[in-house]
Motif scaffolding. Sequence first.
Motif, PDB file in Angstrom:
ATOM      1  N   LEU A 164      63.410  26.450 -75.602  1.00 13.20           N
ATOM      2  CA  LEU A 164      62.312  25.454 -75.651  1.00 13.20           C
ATOM      3  C   LEU A 164      62.646  24.618 -76.810  1.00 13.20           C
ATOM      4  N   HIS A 165      63.252  24.977 -77.950  1.00 15.34           N
ATOM      5  CA  HIS A 165      63.250  24.549 -79.223  1.00 15.34           C
ATOM      6  C   HIS A 165      64.081  23.134 -78.869  1.00 15.34           C
ATOM      7  N   LYS A 166      64.972  23.317 -78.040  1.00 16.22           N
ATOM      8  CA  LYS A 166      65.978  22.244 -77.761  1.00 16.22           C
ATOM      9  C   LYS A 166      65.254  21.075 -76.883  1.00 16.22           C
ATOM     10  N   MET A 167      64.506  21.692 -75.850  1.00 10.85           N
ATOM     11  CA  MET A 167      64.030  20.748 -74.945  1.00 10.85           C
ATOM     12  C   MET A 167      62.681  20.043 -75.614  1.00 10.85           C
ATOM     13  N   ILE A 168      61.921  20.718 -76.581  1.00  3.40           N
ATOM     14  CA  ILE A 168      60.848  19.942 -77.104  1.00  3.40           C
ATOM     15  C   ILE A 168      61.372  19.126 -78.005  1.00  3.40           C
ATOM     16  N   ARG A 169      62.351  19.030 -78.705  1.00  2.42           N
ATOM     17  CA  ARG A 169      62.983  18.144 -79.263  1.00  2.42           C
ATOM     18  C   ARG A 169      63.432  16.950 -78.807  1.00  2.42           C
ATOM     19  N   LEU A 170      64.112  17.211 -77.874  1.00  2.00           N
ATOM     20  CA  LEU A 170      65.016  16.135 -77.103  1.00  2.00           C
ATOM     21  C   LEU A 170      63.812  15.502 -76.323  1.00  2.00           C
ATOM     22  N   ILE A 171      62.863  15.841 -75.825  1.00  2.00           N
ATOM     23  CA  ILE A 171      61.730  15.150 -75.308  1.00  2.00           C
ATOM     24  C   ILE A 171      60.961  14.160 -75.944  1.00  2.00           C
ATOM     25  N   THR A 172      60.855  14.721 -77.312  1.00  4.23           N
ATOM     26  CA  THR A 172      59.997  13.961 -78.460  1.00  4.23           C
ATOM     27  C   THR A 172      60.906  12.982 -78.867  1.00  4.23           C
ATOM     28  N   PHE A 173      62.182  13.181 -78.976  1.00  4.54           N
ATOM     29  CA  PHE A 173      63.099  12.174 -79.453  1.00  4.54           C
ATOM     30  C   PHE A 173      63.241  11.135 -78.535  1.00  4.54           C
ATOM     31  N   ALA A 174      63.434  11.311 -77.232  1.00  9.13           N
ATOM     32  CA  ALA A 174      63.854  10.385 -76.173  1.00  9.13           C
ATOM     33  C   ALA A 174      62.581   9.522 -75.741  1.00  9.13           C
ATOM     34  N   THR A 175      61.525   9.966 -76.129  1.00  2.70           N
ATOM     35  CA  THR A 175      60.172   9.150 -75.890  1.00  2.70           C
ATOM     36  C   THR A 175      59.669   8.369 -77.083  1.00  2.70           C
ATOM     37  N   ALA A 176      60.466   8.773 -78.064  1.00  5.46           N
ATOM     38  CA  ALA A 176      59.673   7.888 -79.364  1.00  5.46           C
ATOM     39  C   ALA A 176      59.978   6.463 -79.339  1.00  5.46           C
ATOM     40  N   SER A 177      58.854   5.768 -79.730  1.00 12.03           N
ATOM     41  CA  SER A 177      58.826   4.341 -79.801  1.00 12.03           C
ATOM     42  C   SER A 177      59.367   3.582 -81.035  1.00 12.03           C
ATOM     43  N   GLY A 178      59.387   4.232 -82.125  1.00 14.50           N
ATOM     44  CA  GLY A 178      59.918   3.691 -83.257  1.00 14.50           C
ATOM     45  C   GLY A 178      61.084   4.467 -84.024  1.00 14.50           C
ATOM     46  N   GLY A 179      61.067   5.765 -83.830  1.00 17.68           N
ATOM     47  CA  GLY A 179      61.978   6.374 -84.752  1.00 17.68           C
ATOM     48  C   GLY A 179      61.525   7.880 -84.552  1.00 17.68           C
ATOM     49  N   TYR A 180      62.336   8.792 -85.386  1.00 18.48           N
ATOM     50  CA  TYR A 180      62.271  10.212 -85.175  1.00 18.48           C
ATOM     51  C   TYR A 180      62.180  10.848 -86.503  1.00 18.48           C
TER      52      TYR A 180
END
Length: 701
Positions: A513-529
């Motif tokens: 879940l740690h990996k999935m949460i970060r990936l989906i947050t990263f991949a949907t970001a509009s400006g940066g991470y």
Amino acid sequence: MRRCLNGPLLCSETGSGYSCTGLDHAGELAATLISLDPWLKPYGPVLVRRLEMVSLALKLLARHGSLREAAGTHLVCGPRYEDGTWRIGEWAPNATAIYLIGTFSGWEERPEFAFTRQEGSDIWEIALPEEEMPHGTLFRLRIHWEGGSGDRIPSHAHRVVQDPDTLVFNAQAWRPEPYEWRHGVMTEEGTAPLIYEAHVGMAGEGGEVAGFDHFTDHVLPRIKGAGYNTIQLMGILEHPYYGSYGYHVTSYFAVSSRFGTPEAFMRLVDTAHGMGIRVIIDVVHSHSAGNEVEGLSRQDGTPHLYFHDGNRGRHEGWDSRCFDYGKEGVVRFLLSNCRYWLETYRLDGFRFDGVTSMLYHHRGMNRCFTTYDDYYGDEVDEEALVYLALANRLIHDIRPSAITVAEDVSGMPGLALPRELGGTGFDYRFAMGLPDLWTKLIKEVPDESWDLDTIWYELTNRRHREPAISYAESHDQALVGDQTHFFRMAGAAMYDHMGIEDTDPLIERAMALHKMIRLITFATASGGYLNFMGNEFGHPEWIDFPRHGNNWSGHYARRQWSLVDNSELKYPLLANFDREMTALITVGGLFGESPIRLLGMSRIKKWLAFERGAMVYIFNFHPTQSWVDHPVSVSPGDYSLHLSSDAHRFGGQGRIEEEQRFFSFPDAKGEHRIYTYLPARTAMVLKKQEKQEKKVIGHRS
């Protein structure tokens, strides 16, 4: 030109007040902003008035020559060395006398060290030869006012140190050999920031307060290797209480001496620039520590020199003072603070802390922002909004490549729009709802009950053309009293079951879940991470600074880098995933204006997929069910597996075959699909190939 800084900024000498309709095309800018968000139309007159206020403030500050010249109080106040002479100025309208005291005077008042009030000004000044105050000399101001007196640190002091025995703070004359910069300022514009949020003092592993040199030599290479291109440093401005994270600032123009010298900080910034890494710092213009000797509170004997008088001047929730943004001297002080850090330390921008507290008279405390009336009613501090617009204009005039980030939870429209579109001018805002979402889900909801509709809405809900920095967790989630996501999911199992061969189910769930949460947050970001230091590899435990409650221990105010360096543990596997995840930015199609197209979602099966640029992201959040030959609608083409969270090198189970190819085929309706195997709790990233190979491969995988 009026030399007094004590008057209101938004009041012209002709008494015209806010009557400046049409200044800088305020109506046209308001119309532009409304065109981006038609719901703003009823508030058109308010938008015009606010834009006119900014224009009027610019015109009034232009009496000093330009906005940049108006932002020059640090060139008049504070210690300045000029041709063998120290000159020290201080803004103190209420003072009746000021003396320089220090080791050279036995800390006593002497006539030869008296300041002189400049004619027609609220500025007091003294000049003395260098031999009277050589490099390293400790000093203070002793300020007298009607009915009292007190010792004060100069408001613009560039160097403040604390006596390790008495814990007393003093200013220090500082004139070493000038630092020789090896690298120029960062000038690249438009690169999306991958931010590594860090704290210099807790970047060591031993529990002691680490310094700039340690960070430069040992932590910067880690950040570079992890793939981040921007560092956001906390606690750089001098603050007396270490555990405040640097958010109770006392000396706004001084590098915190607990981490080292100004030159050591310059070397940190310079070295980062040589690595192609931008450096931004947290700037705290939302409030100030209430300290009087080493702070700004009652600097000239009055409680309202820099701050509002009465209750409005106090932030009860933070036990601090609130700036008066309607006063010219305060605005010029804060603007000068921005200019000073950009020019002296060659910084690449700022994260403005506590913007919500600045914007509203209620400070945003325990408030939910549910209607546009919240943004355009009487509770908005429009003077603060004007200051933020001025600060952004100044920063970008000085350094066009600089980035500014607003920490705002309210969602004030236009905050992260450029002034050309009627906005306040921030480059980015923080997507502060995302860490709250993930924390709530991890803490309160079994993952088999996670609502993907809610998750998707929160991930993609953003104001049009206002870029946001997305993050799953920051330092806020790592503080004592809370827990990092990995620590909360793994619990005590992380103490005994992080061995590379251990198959403990709690750890496997936490890692997945740690990996999935970060990936989906990263991949949907509009400006940066953004990521907080160490969280990329699941750093254990919380952060707890030395304090009375823990017997002043620094045991938890550290980062255990040895864990991620230990190949016998699973921490390096999480770091490997984070590194390959951040590398997705080089593939293209992330951030900026790149649209996100939802390809499919099932609340029952707990899967979702979306397309962005040339990449397709597929997630199966189901805790137990894997899906075989699962159809995913895609754009026609040939896709290759680019990243799998289940790979062995990331601590996964290796259930997804590496180097797979997926060819889309049309169904009866002409809609193209690929068919995939989606193991439970995994994510895949597919990359669309530029040209489809002629060789036909079966579409089942």
